[in-house]
Structure formats: structure tokens, C-alpha cells
Design an enzyme around this catalytic site. Structure first.
Site, mmCIF file in Angstrom:
data_model
loop_
_atom_site.group_PDB
_atom_site.id
_atom_site.type_symbol
_atom_site.label_atom_id
_atom_site.label_comp_id
_atom_site.label_asym_id
_atom_site.label_seq_id
_atom_site.Cartn_x
_atom_site.Cartn_y
_atom_site.Cartn_z
ATOM 1 N N LYS A 27 0.824 -1.214 0.000
ATOM 2 C CA LYS A 27 0.000 0.000 0.000
ATOM 3 C C LYS A 27 0.853 1.258 0.000
ATOM 4 C CE LYS A 27 -0.644 0.724 4.970
ATOM 5 N NZ LYS A 27 0.092 1.993 4.980
ATOM 6 N N ASP B 21 -3.537 8.077 4.130
ATOM 7 C CA ASP B 21 -2.988 6.760 4.477
ATOM 8 C C ASP B 21 -3.646 6.265 5.764
ATOM 9 O OD1 ASP B 21 -1.437 4.520 4.399
ATOM 10 O OD2 ASP B 21 0.385 5.472 5.158
#
Length: 861
Positions: free
Chosen positions: A66, A254
Site C-alpha cells: 500500500k 494513508d
């Protein structure tokens, strides 16, 4: 007629069609024409990077890359010219993550990343916005951000002004309440009356308002204000909100699953398309509608619907305004790794993304680049039992690897021994200690593991906190015991002379130091002398006299009670336990558990002196500079880390899942505990080893435990049941292996440490195959002749080896001494034996009277 065809379709008789050869000059030149930062991305990652328009949710499972996706997406936006660096808002949760993102971007783009002022944490960016508009929050741009200590001092002043007893209603408790309200986006006027009434006899809300007013006078803000004041400014000044909405063309977030309500509100305001000047109603502003509260909820709409859905939008007349279009926002997160609910994180934020952003594209990253097949299968099968999730299944193209092992131990001490044995086996097989981690649910589990590592000589480091014996509460408790053991221990006395608070400040301590230096006496004796003078004020003199008398009383009690009972009495009578019971901070409960674990650990030693000598050995180890060491941490601290080998002890009901979490949060708490188990499993690359103990000391009492429900939620095809290497294993009739209480044959040992080898050599030289103080492998750790009284009595551990000499041993072995033998003890002097029980001797000393000691502490006179 000449027919035009595509160049690569032109065909002439005898001339074959041409395509650039793989690896040839033309192919390599063509490759250089495309962006290099996209190389190596799998299809799902590439889709997440290249989908730039509209809201995007990237569901990124553990180990699916990610961070790479997020940074590559920023690089793609910049390289495609879609936005300038200062037009991108990129929010992370830690400064470390922000620095790593900038570094990766520099490598991708081949240049240092400059001009990205809006890449940082929520609080750093929120603080920057607040300083730009400080006057709208009744502040100046040079306002101070208070730390926790400053907050506590300010709140104590407010409590005093309201004549509220700060012992019954601690300032730290109020600080926690206010922080929780701010994390939920609640200003003083929005706190529900029921919640405001829980503190200070109903004055919680008033104190919150007074605290905010005082902050303004001091030109200060706390961390919660950095977002809460931004939200208020955006709501009350649509032109300011519009300015930032127009500035940020792209928003990236995030770890979206860890956002709290305030962070959610802040993001939702910024993520709306800017309204036209003079028409503020076209911008949906949460909380601006009359009577709207961020915490409100009705039957139809959840809390987050208020202010965002058409039904909650502000209205100019009876005609509802349509919701504003949403801009380019990309949130990256994993609903299966939301484990911080205890500090305000709301997993619903990520679960409701498609509801909040209609038309959002959801991209699942399911290819794991970290763990083997069996580990991923176990983690995926486990987390599938959660109902509140968006759903994804991790997969790998790696080998299946070793199965996840589940091992049962008789008790927590055997569990620690088994883990130590397995780690030594891995080390002998060439595994690096840096690639081994032990992840525990509660910090007090570390104590027995740390003690075992010290005995084995295994280097280790504690991540996210100090070692067990280096924790503040443990050092304080040990300081009390050190002063009882040695009144001349000035360092220990100085540490606790005003802990808990007794009104004995620096001036009093300095006076004691001056007196001690002049008379060349210890601080404690100086205190005894000073309390009989008028050099101190009456209140301080009274507090110091009471402390001196308490130590005198405890020393007398030491002679008539066990050292474990003494420790409990000292912690209670000194007020130290009560101090932490009244502390309402998040870590107070953990500190109390650590104190209970400290008292429990003392049972393994014959007396206070032996215990303190052991502590000196443990504290003397310098673990900070180890290049290769086992990592020991809690599961919450392990988020974002990965290791080849992961040990997960304590998988028992009540411990994991935590009974406190289940009691307080019900099913939601159970699902968060299951997510925590998922996080623990996915930290492992090659091996994941689960442990549980049949008996564990909980709240000072031995209890029979039940294996965690999570074990039954693992897939049988990916799990292997193994026997403990730390002693009598799990298995046999009825699911229980042979107990050490009825098995006279001890487990074999594979220790190879130098100390163990020397102890074995001593054993060979001793009578009956056993050196005095040695260890007989033909005898059980527990004597078969000692009756078992029922329940789970405190178990004595195998003898501690220091430089090859066994300094303490409490087993059922037969002593070399007999009644009437004349003996000498280093502390009690000469005496004669009157009774022998195993290796325990009752001795009447000439001066000290009757004492019970272990035979390894005496020698023949």
C-alpha cells in the site's frame, strides 16, 4: 486506387511483418519512453495508481504494497502534470511515514521532492492551517501547543478553583475525557449532558468550557484543538473552507481505517468541491444545520450522515439543496487492520466510504508479498468471522510454506521455556535473531519471557516501551523494596521519597542531602534525624516522619511475613497502588497489571535478598547495543512491522480476546480483538507459532484458562498441533498431557549455554549424582512426595544459574544436611539444623533465631 493501411499492417510479398524484438534496441528504447515508476506494479496496484478522477478507496491487505501504491500515485499525479506539489494534500499518521513517503518520491522521480508543504500528519497540517487563521480561533499565530504535562497542570488549577478534590477526581482523568471529546469533534457546548456529568459531580462540561477559555487567555492550544479549531473555522467561515478546497486538487489519506471522528469531519469538509462565492449553502458543512451535533444519530441516518446527506444539509427554504460534487480523494486502508478503537479510531469511517462518496471506485489489493500460503490462509480464514468488514481474501504466489503451529503449555512459565527452546533451535539452524519477534496481548506477559531470555543469555529488545524491569512503575516498586533491604540505598530512597506525592519537593531533598553529607550518613538516616528538628515545615516534617516510620514498620514485618506479602503491603500502605488506581490515563490499568506481575515473580525466590540480586543481574544486561536480538512487543506496537518468525503467546479466553474489551464493547470489541489477531498473524513471513497456557496467574490468582476461541476459527488444513518444548506438553488423555505434579521424570534439556554446561559438570561431581545446589534431571521440578492441595499453587521455576553456580533452588530433592548438623549462613551466622524438608532447612541460628532457608545458602561449619 491506393489503400492506406496502418504501418504495422503493410505487407509485401516476401517481406515479413515486423515487431520489435524482445530485449532489442527498439524495445528498450520504447520502454524508456514510458514512466519507470510504474514498472513492477501488479494490475491492481497499477489501477489504483492510474485512477486519478473521483473518489477512490484502496483496500490494501497486509503486505500488499500500500505504501508503494500511495507514493507512486503522487508521482503519477506530478509526472502527468495534473497538479503542482503544493496542490496535493497527503495525510499520514506519523512523521516517520511522511518522511519515508518523501524519500520514496525522490527515488521515483529522480530528484528531491520540494514544494510539498501539505504532506504530513493530521496534526502538523491542521496546526499549519490554524496558525494561518489563528485570529478566527481567538489566538495569535505564535500560539503554544501544550504537551500532556502542561495540560495536567492547567487542569489542576481549574479543579482547585472549583473546589473539586483532585484525589477523587484526578486531573489526568479529566484530560482523558476532554481528549476523547475532541477526538469526536465535540466542542464544550456539544458534549452530551450525560457524559459531562460523569466528572466532578456534574461539572465536567463546565470544566471543559473553562479549560478552553483558559487556553485562549494563555494563547495556547492542545493537540486536539489543531483539528477541532480547524473544523470550527471551516464551519463558521465558508470562504476560508473554499480557499482550501480550491487549493487541493488531490487528497490522499494513508491508514484511513485508523481515523477518528474529528479527522473524518476535517477530511470530509476539505474533500467537497468548492462552492460559488456568495452561495455558502451549496457547500455542505457538517454541523452547521440548526441543532446538529456530530454525535447525533436517528433511526434512519448514522452519525456521519448528519451534515453530509441531503437530509442533513443546511437549507435556505423548504427546498433541499443537492449535495455538492466530490473531488479527487484517494483513501488507502484496511478494515481488517483497524485495531486502535481504544484511542478513538472508527472502523466505520472506512466501511461507509462508498456511502459517503457515491460513485466511489473500490480497488482491492489482495496479492500479498510478505507471507507464505499457510499463514495467509490462517489469517484470512480467521478474519472472515468478522461481520463488519468490506471483504477481501489475501493470496500469494509464494510457496505454501510451513503450517501455523499451535502449542499448549501447562502454565505461562512453561510457555516461556518452550518459546526460548524454539528460538535457540532456530538460532542453531542459522536464523538471525533480528528476524524473530514475540508479540503479546498485554505487556505484563513480557516479564516471564524476559526472565527466561536472561537465563538463556538470549539478547532481546523491547519495541514500543522499556523492558519490564525498566518500566517506571516497576522501578518505583523496586526502590521501596531496596530501601527496606538496605536503608543506605540513597538512590532508591531519593526516587520514592515523594512518590506518590507527599509534599516533599526538591527543597526537602536538598536539605536531606546537605545533612547527609555533613554527617556522612545515608539519606534515610538523615531523614530520621531531620524529622526531630524544626528545619522543615510542619506538613513536610509530618509526611517525612510518616514515611520513616512506615519503613521501620515494614522492616519489622519483613521478619514475620513472606517477601511477596511484604511487597503487597508496601505498595498498598505507601499509597502507590492507590495512585495508579485513581489515574485515569489509558496506560494506568496496564501499570497495575505490571505491579501484580512483579509481586507474582517474587514467589520464585526464597527471600527478598535473592529476588533483588536477580533483578541486579537482569538490569546489568546492556541490551541497547545488540546488533542481533529478538524483538519483544505488544500486538498493537507490531503494526507495520514484519519478521520471518513470529511467536504469539497467550491465546486464551480472557487474555486474547481481552475480557475487559468484551465487557466494555461487546461484539464490536470482539471484532477488534479478532482484527488484532489478524494483524499478529500477518506480521510473519515464514513461520507463525501460537501458544496458550492451561494455567495462568490472573489478578494474583492462579486460574485454569480456556484456549482462545480464535484457535477454533483457524483452518485445520493450515494448522499443525505441536508439543511444547518447555516441559510436559499438551496432549494425552482428555486433551491434557502428563502434569509435572504426577510425572516424576523431568523433561530432557537441550541447553547449550556455558552456565548450563558448568552446572552439569558440578552435578556429575556431587553425591548421588547431584552437586549441592545442582539440578537432578532424574527428579521432577515438583516433588512427587509433596501433596497437591488443590487449585494452582505458585510454581517454582528451575534454579537460576549465575556464573555456573546455582544460587537458589526450591525442589523436592533430598538435602545433604541432616538434623543437628552445625551450619554457617552468610547473613544469619552460625546455627544448627532442626528440620529438613526436601532441600529446605529449618535452622535455629545463634543470634538470628529460627529461620527457614534453602540448603544451597548454607555450608557446614
Amino acid at each position: 486506387m491506393i489503400r492506406m493501411t496502418e504501418p504495422n499492417r503493410v505487407s509485401h510479398h516476401g517481406v515479413p511483418d515486423h515487431q520489435p524484438a524482445a530485449g532489442g534496441i527498439a524495445a528498450r528504447a520504447r520502454a524508456t519512453a514510458g514512466p519507470r515508476y510504474l514498472d513492477g506494479l501488479n494490475p491492481e496496484q497499477r489501477e489504483a495508481v492510474e485512477t486519478l478522477d473521483g473518489p477512490v478507496l484502496v483496500l490494501a491487505g497486509a503486505g500488499t504494497g500500500k505504501t508503494r501504491v500511495l507514493t507512486t500515485r503522487i508521482a503519477h499525479i506530478l509526472s502527468q502534470g495534473r497538479a503542482r506539489p503544493n496542490e496535493i494534500l497527503s495525510v499520514t499518521f506519523t512523521n516517520k511515514a511522511a518522511r519515508e513517503m518523501k524519500l520514496r518520491l525522490g527515488h521515483m522521480l529522480g530528484q528531491a521532492v520540494e514544494g510539498m508543504p501539505w504532506l504530513g500528519t493530521f496534526h502538523s497540517i491542521g496546526g499549519r492551517i490554524l496558525r494561518s487563521h489563528a485570529e478566527m480561533a481567538q489566538l495569535k499565530s505564535n500560539f503554544t501547543v501544550l504537551d500532556v504535562d502542561d495540560q495536567i497542570r492547567l487542569l489542576k488549577q481549574l479543579l482547585q478553583a472549583e473546589n473539586i478534590d483532585d484525589k477523587r477526581w484526578p486531573a489526568r482523568m479529566l484530560a482523558g475525557l476532554i481528549d476523547g471529546w475532541k477526538n469526536r469533534g465535540l466542542a464544550p457546548s456539544q458534549v452530551p449532558a450525560g457524559e459531562a456529568a460523569v466528572f466532578g459531580n456534574g461539572k465536567g462540561g463546565k470544566l471543559y468550557a473553562s479549560y478552553q477559555e483558559r487556553l485562549k487567555i494563555l494563547n495556547a492550544a492542545d493537540f486536539g484543538d489543531l483539528l477541532l479549531e480547524d473544523i470550527r473555522i471551516f464551519r463558521e467561515h465558508p470562504d476560508v473552507l473554499r480557499q482550501y478546497q480550491q487549493r487541493f486538487k488531490f487528497i490522499l489519506v494513508d491508514e484511513y481505517q485508523d481515523t477518528n471522528v474529528a479527522q473524518y469531519l476535517w477530511l470530509r469538509l476539505l474533500s467537497q468541491a468548492p462552492s460559488k462565492p456568495g452561495n455558502s449553502l451549496s457547500t455542505v458543512i457538517p454541523g452547521q444545520a440548526e441543532g446538529l451535533n456530530p454525535e447525533s444519530r436517528d433511526e434512519e441516518d448514522s452519525r456521519r450522515d448528519s451534515g453530509f446527506a441531503p437530509g442533513g444539509a443546511p437549507r435556505n427554504d423548504a427546498t433541499p439543496q443537492p449535495p455538492a460534487p466530490l473531488k479527487n480523494i484517494c483513501c488507502v486502508g484496511d478494515d481488517d487492520q483497524s485495531i486502535y478503537g481504544w484511542r478513538g479510531a472508527e472502523v466505520d469511517n472506512i466501511l461507509r466510504f462508498e456511502h459517503d462518496f457515491p460513485g466511489a471506485k473500490v480497488i482491492r489489493l489482495e496479492r500479498n508479498y510478505r507471507s507464505t500460503g499457510h499463514i495467509l490462509s490462517a489469517a484470512s480464514y480467521l478474519i472472515a468471522h468478522n461481520e463488519g468488514r468490506l471483504g477481501k481474501t489475501l493470496r500469494t504466489e509464494d510457496v505454501e510454506g510451513e503450517k501455523v503451529t499451535v502449542t499448549g503449555a501447562w502454565d505461562s512459565e512453561e510457555e516461556a521455556r518452550g518459546i526460548g527452546e524454539e528460538i535457540e533451535e532456530l538460532q542453531r539452524a542459522g536464523e538471525k535473531l533480528n528476524e524473530i519477534a514475540i508479540l503479546v496481548r498485554a505487556s505484563y506477559q513480557m516479564r516471564e519471557i524476559e526472565d527466561r531470555f536472561v537465563t538463556l543469555g538470549l539478547p532481546y529488545r523491547v519495541i514500543g516501551g522499556p523492558r519490564f524491569y525498566e518500566r517506571a512503575e516497576i522501578r518505583d516498586a523496586l526502590a521501596y523494596l531496596r530501601v527496606i533491604n538496605s536503608p543506605a540505598d540513597d538512590l532508591a530512597f531519593e526516587r520514592i521519597v515523594n512518590v506518590p506525592k507527599r509534599g516533599l519537593g526538591d527543597a526537602t531533598v536538598q536539605l536531606l542531602h546537605d545533612h547527609a553529607r555533613k554527617r556522612r550518613i545515608p539519606l534515610f538516616e538523615a531523614a530520621r534525624t531531620v524529622v526531630d528538628t524544626d528545619e522543615l515545615k510542619p506538613k513536610a516534617r509530618g509526611s517525612l516522619r510518616e514515611l520513616v516510620l512506615s519503613f521501620d514498620r515494614w522492616r519489622v514485618r519483613r521478619e514475620v511475613t513472606t517477601h511477596t506479602e511484604l511487597a503487597e503491603v508496601v505498595l498498598d500502605e505507601s499509597g502507590y497502588t492507590e495512585m495508579w488506581q485513581k489515574d485515569r490515563s489509558a496506560d494506568a490499568a496496564g501499570r497495575l497489571e505490571n505491579l501484580k506481575e512483579l509481586v507474582r515473580s517474587m514467589e520464585e525466590f526464597e527471600n527478598l535478598q535473592g529476588f533483588l540480586e536477580h533483578i541486579s543481574l537482569v538490569m546489568d544486561r546492556d541490551g541497547g547495543g545488540e546488533d542481533d536480538a529478538v524483538s519483544l512487543m505488544t500486538l498493537h506496537s507490531a503494526k507495520g512491522l514484519e519478521f520471518d518468525n513470529v511467536f504469539l503467546p497467550g491465546w486464551e479466553e480472557g487474555l486474547f480476546p481481552s475480557q475487559r474489551t468484551l465487557d466494555e464493547q461487546g461484539r464490536a470489541g470482539l471484532e477488534e480483538e479478532r482484527r488484532l489477531a489478524h494483524v499478529g498473524l500477518t506480521r510473519a513471513r515464514r513461520r507463525a507459532k501460537l501458544y496458550f497456557a492451561t494455567n495462568r496467574r490472573i489478578h494474583g490468582t492462579w486460574s485454569t484458562t480456556i484456549p482462545s476461541r480464535f484457535l477454533d476459527e483457524l483452518p485445520a488444513a493450515s494448522v499443525e498441533i505441536t508439543e511444547s518444548k518447555g516441559g510436559s506438553g499438551w496432549g494425552g488423555s482428555g486433551g491434557y498431557g502428563p502434569s509435572r505434579f504426577d510425572n516424576v521424570e523431568s523433561f530432557g534439556s537441550s541447553y547449550t549455554t556455558p552456565g548450563w554446561q558448568r552446572a552439569q559438570a558440578n552435578r556429575a561431581r556431587g553425591s548421588k549424582g547431584q552437586a549441592r545446589g545442582g539440578f537432578d534431571e532424574e527428579q521432577s521440578t515438583y516433588s512427587a512426595r509433596e501433596p497437591f492441595s488443590g487449585g494452582f499453587a505458585p510454581k517454582k521455576r528451575a534454579p537460576l544459574t549465575i556464573e555456573g553456580e546455582l544460587v537458589a533452588k526450591s525442589t523436592g530433592t533430598v538435602s545433604d544436611f541432616a538434623p543437628e548438623d552445625r551450619v554457617f549462613h552468610q547473613k544469619f551466622g552460625y546455627g544448627h539444623v532442626v528440620k529438613v524438608e526436601g532441600n529446605k532447612l529449618t535452622i535455629v541460628f545463634d543470634k538470628a533465631g529460627e529461620k527457614k532457608v534453602v540448603d544451597s545458602f548454607v555450608e557446614r561449619a
